[in-house]
Scaffold this motif. Structure first.
Motif, mmCIF file in Angstrom:
data_model
loop_
_atom_site.group_PDB
_atom_site.id
_atom_site.type_symbol
_atom_site.label_atom_id
_atom_site.label_comp_id
_atom_site.label_asym_id
_atom_site.label_seq_id
_atom_site.Cartn_x
_atom_site.Cartn_y
_atom_site.Cartn_z
ATOM 1 N N UNK A 110 0.814 -1.216 0.000
ATOM 2 C CA UNK A 110 0.000 0.000 0.000
ATOM 3 C C UNK A 110 0.852 1.274 0.000
ATOM 4 N N UNK A 111 2.180 1.119 0.081
ATOM 5 C CA UNK A 111 3.087 2.264 0.078
ATOM 6 C C UNK A 111 3.560 2.623 -1.332
ATOM 7 N N UNK A 112 3.406 1.706 -2.272
ATOM 8 C CA UNK A 112 3.980 1.867 -3.611
ATOM 9 C C UNK A 112 3.492 3.126 -4.316
ATOM 10 N N UNK A 113 2.194 3.372 -4.284
ATOM 11 C CA UNK A 113 1.625 4.534 -4.975
ATOM 12 C C UNK A 113 2.110 5.835 -4.355
ATOM 13 N N UNK A 114 2.235 5.857 -3.017
ATOM 14 C CA UNK A 114 2.733 7.048 -2.324
ATOM 15 C C UNK A 114 4.179 7.334 -2.719
ATOM 16 N N UNK A 115 5.013 6.284 -2.748
ATOM 17 C CA UNK A 115 6.415 6.444 -3.132
ATOM 18 C C UNK A 115 6.516 7.015 -4.541
ATOM 19 N N UNK A 116 5.767 6.435 -5.476
ATOM 20 C CA UNK A 116 5.792 6.912 -6.867
ATOM 21 C C UNK A 116 5.305 8.353 -6.948
ATOM 22 N N UNK A 117 4.256 8.680 -6.202
ATOM 23 C CA UNK A 117 3.696 10.029 -6.231
ATOM 24 C C UNK A 117 4.683 11.075 -5.752
ATOM 25 N N UNK A 118 5.448 10.755 -4.709
ATOM 26 C CA UNK A 118 6.420 11.718 -4.188
ATOM 27 C C UNK A 118 7.595 11.900 -5.144
ATOM 28 N N UNK A 119 7.858 10.888 -5.965
ATOM 29 C CA UNK A 119 8.909 11.025 -6.982
ATOM 30 C C UNK A 119 8.389 11.802 -8.192
ATOM 31 N N UNK A 120 7.039 11.842 -8.341
ATOM 32 C CA UNK A 120 6.446 12.605 -9.434
ATOM 33 C C UNK A 120 5.763 11.753 -10.484
ATOM 34 N N UNK A 121 5.373 10.536 -10.099
ATOM 35 C CA UNK A 121 4.718 9.624 -11.044
ATOM 36 C C UNK A 121 3.341 9.221 -10.520
#
Length: 353
Positions: A110-121
């Motif tokens: 459940x962390x994957x989308x947050x990680x990608x979002x903070x990188x800009x994806x």
């Protein structure tokens, strides 16, 4: 803050001379379908790769981990990392996973989308879309696992351009290497010859089984380390955070040489001498000096806002469904599997009139 400062040079190159802890023989790393990696130097010396860059990188990570407590060693606590849980129980973490933040267990959490979002994806259907921003990537990686800025990481599960090379690398080579052949027998004290007709043969672990092994001796064994200070500076992180990465790298090198040289059962080394080959005359800080600096720099870097709060990010692993796994396989096959399925359906229905 601390007097522990980066040397004003692009790279710190270190060589440690090693000897077998007992006797003369040692067992090098082996590779599938290759065995020991042997080669010749330009001077014609018989050389041997004792430990690869990948393995040394992992071993320098393991000296940061306390297996008994399931956490970082005491002096490093406060450094961020991602802990993956399954059904509320610890499963793995970004420090120990082979692909770090790109671990399949983090990718399917459940962390994957947050990680990608903070990188800009942002995830659109089954793929992430965005534009590469190196500064943003580095700040996000530092926030959740600063160790990855030393170890290197490739977030290909988000985008194929999100790559950070190793800033700290190492390997072990032997010069003047010679083979030592030996062997032994796995004894079966019940039935030495086994019983093939009854299915009790060597494949099943029955009977006496002779085997051979190859070890090596060497004229000289050296561990080499390369700390890319220019790369660490290029991260453009805040001062305490930048210095912390340097202190952490020194700790990893020192701790590996002090406690991490039992590489295999038949491969255990002792350090004869450690020297900095570049810049000349530089004195490598001790492990105690690095730990003392880290103790001051973790709170300072936290105060700079470089780290996640709390430092340990919890990610709940979501086991992919069989349908999702099949879909992923289809995408990897470049649509071939989808076309094959479509063809099957068409053949069942028969040709259109």
């Amino acid at each position: 803050m601390t007097d522990f400062q980066l040397p004003n040079v692009p790279r710190l190159l270190i060589r440690a001379q090693l000897v077998p802890l007992q006797g003369q023989r040692f067992q090098p790393t082996g590779f599938p379908d290759l065995g020991a990696a042997r080669f010749r130097s330009p001077a014609g010396e018989d050389m041997l790769l004792v430990e690869s860059a990948q393995s040394v990188a992992n071993r320098m990570e393991s000296v940061c981990w306390d297996q008994e407590s399931g956490d970082l060693i005491e002096p490093l606590r406060g450094l961020p990392y991602v802990r993956v849980l399954q059904d509320g129980a610890p499963l793995t973490n970004s420090l120990l996973e082979a692909h770090r933040l790109n671990s399949a267990y983090i990718e399917n959490s459940d962390f994957a989308t947050k990680l990608a979002g903070e990188i800009g994806y942002v995830k659109v259907k089954s793929k992430y879309e965005g534009t590469q921003d190196r500064d943003r990537l580095i700040r996000t990686v530092c926030k959740y696992d600063p160790n990855a800025l030393l170890h290197g990481v490739f977030l290909e599960s988000i985008a194929g351009v999100l790559r950070i090379a190793r800033a700290l690398s190492g390997f072990i080579e032997a010069t003047g290497a010679s083979e030592v052949g030996s062997g032994g027998v796995k004894n079966d004290i019940v039935q030495a010859s086994g019983d093939k007709e009854a299915g009790r043969d060597a494949k099943g672990g029955f009977g006496n089984v002779p085997f051979h092994r190859v070890e090596f001796t060497a004229k000289q064994i050296d561990a080499f380390f390369n700390l890319d200070l220019a790369q660490i500076r290029s991260y453009r992180l805040k001062p305490a955070t930048t210095t912390l990465l340097y202190a952490l790298a020194i700790y990893k090198i020192r701790a590996f040489l002090d406690r991490g040289l039992r590489l295999r059962t038949a491969c255990d080394f002792d350090v004869v001498e450690v020297e900095v080959t570049r810049p000349k005359g530089f004195v490598l800080p001790t492990e105690d000096e690095a730990i003392a600096a880290i103790g001051k720099l973790i709170p300072a870097a936290t105060k700079e806002g470089s780290f996640a709060s709390p430092a340990i990010t919890i990610a709940d692993y979501i086991k992919p469904s069989k349908k999702a796994e099949e879909k992923a396989d289809e995408q990897e096959d470049g649509g071939d599997a989808i076309q094959a399925k479509a063809g099957k359906k068409a053949s069942k229905k028969g040709p259109k009139a």
